[in-house]
Design a protein around this motif. Structure first.
Motif, short mmCIF file in Angstrom:
data_model
loop_
_atom_site.label_atom_id
_atom_site.label_comp_id
_atom_site.label_asym_id
_atom_site.label_seq_id
_atom_site.Cartn_x
_atom_site.Cartn_y
_atom_site.Cartn_z
N PHE A 151 0.86 -1.19 0.00
CA PHE A 151 0.00 0.00 0.00
C PHE A 151 0.88 1.23 0.00
N ILE A 152 0.52 2.25 -0.80
CA ILE A 152 1.24 3.52 -0.80
C ILE A 152 0.28 4.62 -0.39
N THR A 153 0.76 5.51 0.50
CA THR A 153 -0.12 6.55 1.02
C THR A 153 0.67 7.74 1.56
N ASN A 154 -0.04 8.84 1.71
CA ASN A 154 0.49 9.98 2.45
C ASN A 154 0.22 9.76 3.94
N ILE A 155 0.95 10.49 4.78
CA ILE A 155 0.77 10.45 6.23
C ILE A 155 0.72 11.89 6.72
N PRO A 156 -0.37 12.31 7.39
CA PRO A 156 -0.47 13.71 7.82
C PRO A 156 0.45 14.07 8.98
N GLY A 157 0.81 13.09 9.81
CA GLY A 157 1.69 13.36 10.95
C GLY A 157 3.09 12.85 10.69
N ALA A 158 3.83 12.64 11.78
CA ALA A 158 5.19 12.12 11.67
C ALA A 158 5.16 10.67 11.19
N ILE A 159 6.19 10.27 10.45
CA ILE A 159 6.29 8.89 10.00
C ILE A 159 6.47 8.00 11.23
N PRO A 160 5.61 6.98 11.40
CA PRO A 160 5.66 6.14 12.60
C PRO A 160 6.78 5.12 12.54
N PRO A 161 7.04 4.43 13.65
CA PRO A 161 8.06 3.37 13.64
C PRO A 161 7.71 2.28 12.62
N ALA A 162 8.74 1.65 12.06
CA ALA A 162 8.53 0.58 11.09
C ALA A 162 7.87 -0.62 11.74
N ALA A 163 7.37 -1.52 10.92
CA ALA A 163 6.57 -2.64 11.42
C ALA A 163 7.31 -3.49 12.44
N ASP A 164 8.61 -3.69 12.24
CA ASP A 164 9.35 -4.56 13.17
C ASP A 164 9.55 -3.92 14.53
#
Length: 540
Positions: free
Chosen positions: A91-104
């Motif tokens: 999935f590709i998307t914009n994020i309105p806030g800060a980029i969150p921690p990666a899945a791991d």
């Protein structure tokens, strides 16, 4: 003829499609006769079937949103099977806030993967960077399974035809009932997903939640002895702003000149007005110069933060939250975000002004844009269309369900704590949950704020006040190729001049010749294309 809700919501994305880069994202993306208004109007849209298991405390209607004073106890677990197929879904998307921690390193993301039954691989970018990132992926032929297509994407019909799955067979008419939470999205929003005579995506609805009016710091006004402000005209509105300004104390009424609000006071069109098949832009409408003069007058009066014309949107939001400004013009979505970002403590309180007429009476508020984005599925995806639709259906489970509680708030104990039945996000929750799930699909916004029933009460009250006076954009549902390719460039020219006039660098008299130039540079062509599309569908 009057603009109906159906006309307003009929394909908001198509009408809003404007150029970001000024060049096509994909060779051959230009629309053709297969994207004609008549062909699109013939598509049988998904059947609307409202999910009735959850009852709001303050019911809405076609315009007003449902409101909840607390989160329902014992939320309904509405989906029993995992929607995924065991294979990774991208999935590709914009994020309105800060980029969150990666899945791991993100327990929420890991829990999402477990619930879906497939690993969700998300490629994220900030709001500002996303258009370029999406364009690069399209140009490189490197598209994920699920694609967030923003309203600012150039030449959407051709792009979707070349790259996206046709969902008509699965979603048209009663076909959508197999996916009950997609069926819970009102039919009119689906018009924004129809291109080339087919349904090419899933809508992420907005409408009233994006309606924009002055938000104000009720706590700051109350400290000045002002309770329930209700200016009756522009002069009283300006006087209120002057009362809330103390430049020597670094306090101003406004984060920026509220030009859209002034235009609503005057009764200007919401982008485009249609009468007897003739379209008129708000740029050229009678009263447009008067609105600019009023905006210039506010800046001259010193009630707007003097740094406004050089500041970024994030800085203006900080002024409002920090009490440097007591008014900001924004939406119901922003109203909630201000509470999320609140740094003023328990006293912090936000409300919204109604729209008076410029010289008295009632103004004409503008209905917000229909869609946030269309979510498309790549033609090259190895997943079945049914799997991708089940993922979207899971993401659209509405307020009051257990799925919604998890999707928005995460895991109890780590991401939120319960105060009664209300989930209160933790700092970890705020950081980890912002992975953009709402841009795959979403239900209509519910008015709610955990632990503060006065917030949805105020929001519902102002929506009920303005509902019967809402002005809709007559261009919604009508695709204009010129608007798609050249709209951003043309709009920027006019916006730049607006700012120059309001800052006092150019006279209001420059507006009329600029409008003529706008018309000759593409505005007149946009008008003609909208009128042609309107005539082809007889206003449907």
């Amino acid at each position: 003829m009057p603009v109906s809700r159906r006309t307003f919501l009929g394909g908001g994305l198509a009408a809003a499609a404007v150029a970001v880069t000024g060049t096509p994202l994909l060779a051959g993306c230009a629309s053709d006769k297969k994207n004609s208004a008549a062909v699109n109007a013939a598509v049988k849209l998904p059947t609307y079937q409202k999910y009735g298991a959850i009852k709001p405390d303050l019911p809405g209607n076609d315009a007003v949103l449902d409101a909840f004073l607390k989160y329902p106890a014992n939320p309904v677990k509405a989906i029993t099977d995992k929607p995924g197929d065991g294979q990774p879904i991208s999935f590709i998307t914009n994020i309105p806030g800060a980029i969150p921690p990666a899945a791991d390193n993100n327990q929420f993301w890991q829990a999402v993967n477990e619930r879906l039954g497939s690993e969700l691989q998300i490629s994220m970018a900030s709001n500002d960077e996303y258009p370029d990132k999406l364009a690069t992926r399209i140009a490189g032929g490197d598209l994920p399974d699920i694609i967030n297509i923003p309203p600012t994407t150039v030449q959407i019909p051709g792009l979707l035809k070349a790259k996206a799955m046709d969902l008509t067979e699965q979603l048209s008419g009663d076909g959508v009932l197999k996916y009950p939470f997609l069926a819970n999205i009102p039919t009119v929003y689906w018009k924004g997903c129809v291109f080339n005579g087919a349904i090419y995506g899933v809508p992420v609805p907005r409408g009233m939640s994006r309606t924009t009016l002055p938000l104000y710091r009720a706590d700051l006004l109350a400290a000045k002895g002002i309770k329930d402000p209700a200016p009756k005209n522009f002069e009283e509105f300006l006087a209120l702003a002057q009362e809330m300004t103390a430049a020597k104390e670094n306090k101003w009424a406004w984060t920026k000149p509220p030009l859209p609000y002034i235009r609503q006071m005057i009764g200007l069109p919401n982008q485009w007005k249609e009468e007897g098949g003739k379209f008129t832009s708000f740029y050229e409408a009678e009263g447009s110069s008067e609105a600019l003069e009023a905006g210039r007058k506010m800046v001259e009066a010193g009630v707007v933060n003097p740094d406004t014309f050089s500041a970024k949107a994030s800085a203006r939001k900080q002024w409002f939250n920090g009490g440097i400004a007591s008014f900001d013009i924004d939406s119901f979505v922003a109203w909630n975000q201000y509470y999320a970002d609140n740094t003023a403590g328990d006293a912090f309180s936000v409300n919204m002004l109604d729209v008076p007429g410029f010289d008295g009476g009632q103004g004409k508020p503008w209905m917000g844009s229909a869609l946030n984005n269309v979510t498309a599925f790549s033609k090259d995806s190895k997943h079945s269309v049914e799997t991708l639709l089940k993922i979207a259906n899971w993401m659209a489970a509405p307020f009051g369900t257990e799925e919604y509680l998890f999707r928005k708030y995460g895991l109890e104990g780590r991401h939120y704590t319960l105060n009664g039945t209300d989930p209160t996000p933790t700092k970890t929750g705020v950081v980890e949950t912002g992975i953009g799930l709402q841009y795959i699909s979403d239900s209509a916004l519910a008015l709610y704020w955990a632990g503060k029933p006065d917030v949805p009460q105020r929001q519902h009250a102002i929506q009920e006040k303005i509902a019967d006076r809402l002005v809709y954009d007559a261009s919604y549902g009508l695709y204009s190729e010129t608007l798609s390719k050249d709209g951003a460039r043309l709009t920027k020219q006019m916006t730049d001049l607006e700012n120059e006039i309001m800052s006092g660098n150019k006279p209001v008299s420059d507006w009329a010749p600029a409008v003529k130039n706008w018309l000759s540079s593409g505005g007149e062509k946009i008008r003609g294309e909208l009128q042609q599309a309107f005539t082809a569908t007889s206003g449907k």
